[in-house]
Design a protein around this motif. Structure first.
Motif, mmCIF file in Angstrom:
data_model
loop_
_atom_site.group_PDB
_atom_site.id
_atom_site.type_symbol
_atom_site.label_atom_id
_atom_site.label_comp_id
_atom_site.label_asym_id
_atom_site.label_seq_id
_atom_site.Cartn_x
_atom_site.Cartn_y
_atom_site.Cartn_z
ATOM 1 N N LYS A 186 0.829 -1.205 0.000
ATOM 2 C CA LYS A 186 0.000 0.000 0.000
ATOM 3 C C LYS A 186 0.862 1.254 0.000
ATOM 4 C CE LYS A 186 -0.439 -1.012 4.931
ATOM 5 N NZ LYS A 186 0.016 -2.414 4.764
ATOM 6 N N LEU A 187 0.199 2.407 -0.079
ATOM 7 C CA LEU A 187 0.880 3.692 -0.082
ATOM 8 C C LEU A 187 0.612 4.450 1.213
ATOM 9 C CD1 LEU A 187 0.200 5.040 -3.699
ATOM 10 C CD2 LEU A 187 2.222 3.846 -2.854
ATOM 11 N N ALA A 188 1.612 5.185 1.661
ATOM 12 C CA ALA A 188 1.499 6.077 2.814
ATOM 13 C C ALA A 188 2.170 7.393 2.436
ATOM 14 C CB ALA A 188 2.156 5.446 4.039
ATOM 15 N N LEU A 189 2.158 8.360 3.357
ATOM 16 C CA LEU A 189 2.793 9.629 3.017
ATOM 17 C C LEU A 189 3.515 10.256 4.196
ATOM 18 C CD1 LEU A 189 1.114 12.305 4.216
ATOM 19 C CD2 LEU A 189 -0.432 11.784 2.347
ATOM 20 N N LEU A 190 4.502 11.058 3.851
ATOM 21 C CA LEU A 190 5.169 11.970 4.775
ATOM 22 C C LEU A 190 4.833 13.378 4.319
ATOM 23 C CD1 LEU A 190 8.693 10.298 4.859
ATOM 24 C CD2 LEU A 190 6.945 10.141 6.645
ATOM 25 N N ARG A 191 4.508 14.237 5.268
ATOM 26 C CA ARG A 191 4.156 15.625 4.943
ATOM 27 C C ARG A 191 5.089 16.573 5.682
ATOM 28 N NH1 ARG A 191 -1.906 18.193 4.985
ATOM 29 N NH2 ARG A 191 -1.343 20.260 4.193
ATOM 30 N N LEU A 192 5.671 17.521 4.950
ATOM 31 C CA LEU A 192 6.481 18.546 5.587
ATOM 32 C C LEU A 192 5.562 19.425 6.419
ATOM 33 C CD1 LEU A 192 9.428 19.627 5.701
ATOM 34 C CD2 LEU A 192 8.751 21.259 3.910
ATOM 35 N N LYS A 193 5.858 19.555 7.703
ATOM 36 C CA LYS A 193 4.942 20.239 8.620
ATOM 37 C C LYS A 193 4.812 21.723 8.334
ATOM 38 C CE LYS A 193 5.807 17.018 12.448
ATOM 39 N NZ LYS A 193 6.339 16.876 13.831
ATOM 40 N N ASP A 194 5.884 22.340 7.876
ATOM 41 C CA ASP A 194 5.873 23.773 7.577
ATOM 42 C C ASP A 194 6.674 24.007 6.308
ATOM 43 O OD1 ASP A 194 7.293 26.604 7.833
ATOM 44 O OD2 ASP A 194 5.447 26.706 9.005
ATOM 45 N N LYS A 195 6.159 24.822 5.411
ATOM 46 C CA LYS A 195 6.808 25.019 4.117
ATOM 47 C C LYS A 195 8.211 25.588 4.238
ATOM 48 C CE LYS A 195 4.651 29.576 3.368
ATOM 49 N NZ LYS A 195 5.883 30.358 3.398
ATOM 50 N N ASP A 196 8.514 26.251 5.364
ATOM 51 C CA ASP A 196 9.836 26.840 5.562
ATOM 52 C C ASP A 196 10.748 25.973 6.429
ATOM 53 O OD1 ASP A 196 9.259 29.214 4.079
ATOM 54 O OD2 ASP A 196 8.086 29.935 5.785
ATOM 55 N N ALA A 197 10.271 24.800 6.803
ATOM 56 C CA ALA A 197 11.051 23.925 7.676
ATOM 57 C C ALA A 197 12.216 23.303 6.923
ATOM 58 C CB ALA A 197 10.158 22.833 8.248
ATOM 59 N N ASP A 198 13.226 22.875 7.664
ATOM 60 C CA ASP A 198 14.395 22.210 7.115
ATOM 61 C C ASP A 198 14.012 20.795 6.695
ATOM 62 O OD1 ASP A 198 16.845 21.119 6.478
ATOM 63 O OD2 ASP A 198 17.814 21.611 8.383
ATOM 64 N N LEU A 199 14.149 20.487 5.415
ATOM 65 C CA LEU A 199 13.774 19.164 4.918
ATOM 66 C C LEU A 199 14.673 18.067 5.454
ATOM 67 C CD1 LEU A 199 12.279 21.078 2.912
ATOM 68 C CD2 LEU A 199 12.761 19.397 1.130
ATOM 69 N N LEU A 200 15.860 18.448 5.928
ATOM 70 C CA LEU A 200 16.823 17.446 6.384
ATOM 71 C C LEU A 200 16.706 17.152 7.874
ATOM 72 C CD1 LEU A 200 19.971 18.564 4.345
ATOM 73 C CD2 LEU A 200 18.130 16.991 3.694
ATOM 74 N N GLU A 201 15.619 17.592 8.480
ATOM 75 C CA GLU A 201 15.314 17.267 9.883
ATOM 76 C C GLU A 201 14.130 16.315 9.916
ATOM 77 O OE1 GLU A 201 16.746 17.980 12.731
ATOM 78 O OE2 GLU A 201 18.315 19.328 11.985
ATOM 79 N N ARG A 202 14.362 15.112 10.402
ATOM 80 C CA ARG A 202 13.286 14.112 10.418
ATOM 81 C C ARG A 202 12.070 14.576 11.200
ATOM 82 N NH1 ARG A 202 13.737 7.973 12.986
ATOM 83 N NH2 ARG A 202 11.719 7.192 12.174
ATOM 84 N N ALA A 203 12.282 15.356 12.259
ATOM 85 C CA ALA A 203 11.185 15.821 13.097
ATOM 86 C C ALA A 203 10.251 16.766 12.357
ATOM 87 C CB ALA A 203 11.741 16.506 14.346
ATOM 88 N N ASN A 204 10.682 17.294 11.220
ATOM 89 C CA ASN A 204 9.853 18.236 10.472
ATOM 90 C C ASN A 204 8.885 17.543 9.518
ATOM 91 O OD1 ASN A 204 11.046 20.466 11.689
ATOM 92 N ND2 ASN A 204 12.635 20.631 10.125
ATOM 93 N N TRP A 205 8.881 16.215 9.550
ATOM 94 C CA TRP A 205 7.992 15.445 8.693
ATOM 95 C C TRP A 205 6.976 14.678 9.535
ATOM 96 C CZ3 TRP A 205 8.306 15.650 3.363
ATOM 97 C CH2 TRP A 205 9.465 16.254 2.835
ATOM 98 N N GLU A 206 5.760 14.628 9.044
ATOM 99 C CA GLU A 206 4.686 13.912 9.734
ATOM 100 C C GLU A 206 4.201 12.761 8.860
ATOM 101 O OE1 GLU A 206 0.490 14.962 12.010
ATOM 102 O OE2 GLU A 206 1.153 16.218 10.340
ATOM 103 N N LYS A 207 4.139 11.574 9.452
ATOM 104 C CA LYS A 207 3.730 10.373 8.721
ATOM 105 C C LYS A 207 2.246 10.111 8.913
ATOM 106 C CE LYS A 207 6.417 6.753 8.879
ATOM 107 N NZ LYS A 207 7.116 5.481 9.260
ATOM 108 N N SER A 208 1.580 9.651 7.844
ATOM 109 C CA SER A 208 0.186 9.220 7.963
ATOM 110 C C SER A 208 -0.099 8.154 6.912
ATOM 111 C CB SER A 208 -0.787 10.391 7.815
ATOM 112 O OG SER A 208 -0.661 11.003 6.548
ATOM 113 N N GLY A 209 -1.111 7.351 7.199
ATOM 114 C CA GLY A 209 -1.442 6.305 6.233
ATOM 115 C C GLY A 209 -2.321 5.223 6.831
ATOM 116 N N PRO A 210 -2.626 4.238 6.031
ATOM 117 C CA PRO A 210 -2.336 4.231 4.599
ATOM 118 C C PRO A 210 -3.229 5.212 3.848
ATOM 119 C CG PRO A 210 -3.641 2.318 5.193
ATOM 120 C CD PRO A 210 -3.313 3.005 6.474
#
Length: 351
Positions: A252-276
């Motif tokens: 199946k498919l899931a997603l990661l969403r960047l929490k804030d458009k100005d957040a650092d993409l290279l920080e794992r904490a700035n991503w939120e997982k949801s799914g499926p």
């Protein structure tokens, strides 16, 4: 998943993706039926005048050109692996990207397999402006932790399914990899991200982005995160990825969403997982490894994905497309996987 005998079986059983017949396509019919082809790990990119599909053909990589999303077009082999070297076998999941004025193809390959323990990521650069033209091999990418050790092959790491994208004028790569060098391909796969110095070189060591740690992506014989693809909706940045076991109907498919458009993409904490966010059903099984595009007139969003041909554990797969939308939160709404029995309207507009 591209572990164990997955891609080996795909290449043996389905070396060349081919088109399924479409009802009345030549008579002006406005509908089509899934699946549109046999194959796996579909990648499509849209230009101003057409769509280009990129896929494994035989032992090499092919690009096809079409004005109709539901028809892949005739394949042209643009690259064949060398007879010797790190990338002579096991070509997996190529992707065609237009990056800063040139076409590039990102692919996984290995010196041998099975077992598929040598997979690394390579890059091809176009010689001409034609994505179906010749390419030169830019070599193996370093996808390890420490760039200071990039010349040491012992420090590189297993890496497949790489995709690249730009966000706020910066170039990034995301892929699926192993934490360490292993002697078995029965190894968990994680998602990693890194900045890029240029289209064939990372500017940072890899950063862990996701492990299969949610309840709905664990519990199988080999929990995986793989097939990451980027989906952008205005200021919303998503990474849509596959999880579970690709040889089972529960893929199946899931997603990661960047929490804030100005957040650092290279920080794992700035991503939120949801799914499926997209699953199979009693008529469509094991959906995964999607790519995304729009209709010729740009008014519709379409997902291109593969699914299992039957319920037997294995990797016999075909390619499907269907329209999707975005919800009020900005996140994609893929709906349910449409069965082959349902005729769907073709993508709107013409090039």
């Amino acid at each position: 998943m591209k572990n164990c005998c997955i891609i080996f079986l795909i290449l043996i059983l389905y070396p060349v993706p081919f088109l399924y017949a479409q009802d009345k396509d030549d008579s002006g019919d406005k509908y089509f039926n899934n699946p549109i082809a046999k194959g796996a790990d579909p990648w499509v990119i849209k230009t101003d005048s057409c769509y280009y599909y990129c896929f494994v053909k035989g032992a090499g990589i092919a690009v096809s050109k079409t004005t109709e999303l539901h028809k892949q077009g005739d394949p042209v082999t643009v690259w064949s692996p060398p007879s010797e070297g790190w990338n002579k076998r096991c070509i997996w999941a190529p992707e065609l990207h237009y990056v800063r004025g040139k076409w590039y193809i990102y692919y996984a390959a290995g010196e041998s397999g099975p077992p598929f323990i040598h997979q690394r990521t390579g890059v091809l650069e176009s010689v001409t402006e034609d994505p179906q033209g010749a390419y030169i091999d830019k070599g193996m990418m370093f996808t390890g932790d420490d760039l200071r050790k990039k010349d040491d092959p012992r420090e590189n790491r297993w890496a497949i399914d790489m995709t690249v994208f730009e966000w706020k004028n910066k170039l990034y790569a995301v892929w699926s990899g192993w934490e360490q060098i292993e002697k078995t391909d029965k190894t968990q796969q994680y998602l990693y991200i890194a900045g890029m110095e240029n289209p064939w070189t990372l500017s940072t060591g890899r950063i862990l982005l996701s492990k299969p740690d949610a309840k709905w992506e664990t519990g199988g014989p080999l929990d995986l995160n793989e097939g990451p693809e980027v989906l952008i909706n205005g200021d919303n940045l998503f990474i849509i990825y596959s999880c579970g076991q690709s040889w089972l109907e529960t893929y199946k498919l899931a997603l990661l969403r960047l929490k804030d458009k100005d957040a650092d993409l290279l920080e794992r904490a700035n991503w939120e997982k949801s799914g499926p966010v997209f699953t199979g059903n009693n008529k469509v099984h094991g959906v995964g490894h999607a790519s995304f595009t729009t209709s010729p007139d740009g008014t519709q969003n379409w997902i291109v994905y593969h699914s299992k041909i039957d319920l037997k554990p294995g990797w016999r797969r075909d390619i499907r497309i269907q329209q999707f939308t975005f919800g009020k939160s900005g996140a994609p709404v893929f709906g349910k996987a449409e069965p082959a029995s349902r005729r769907q309207p073709k993508p709107s507009g013409n090039f």
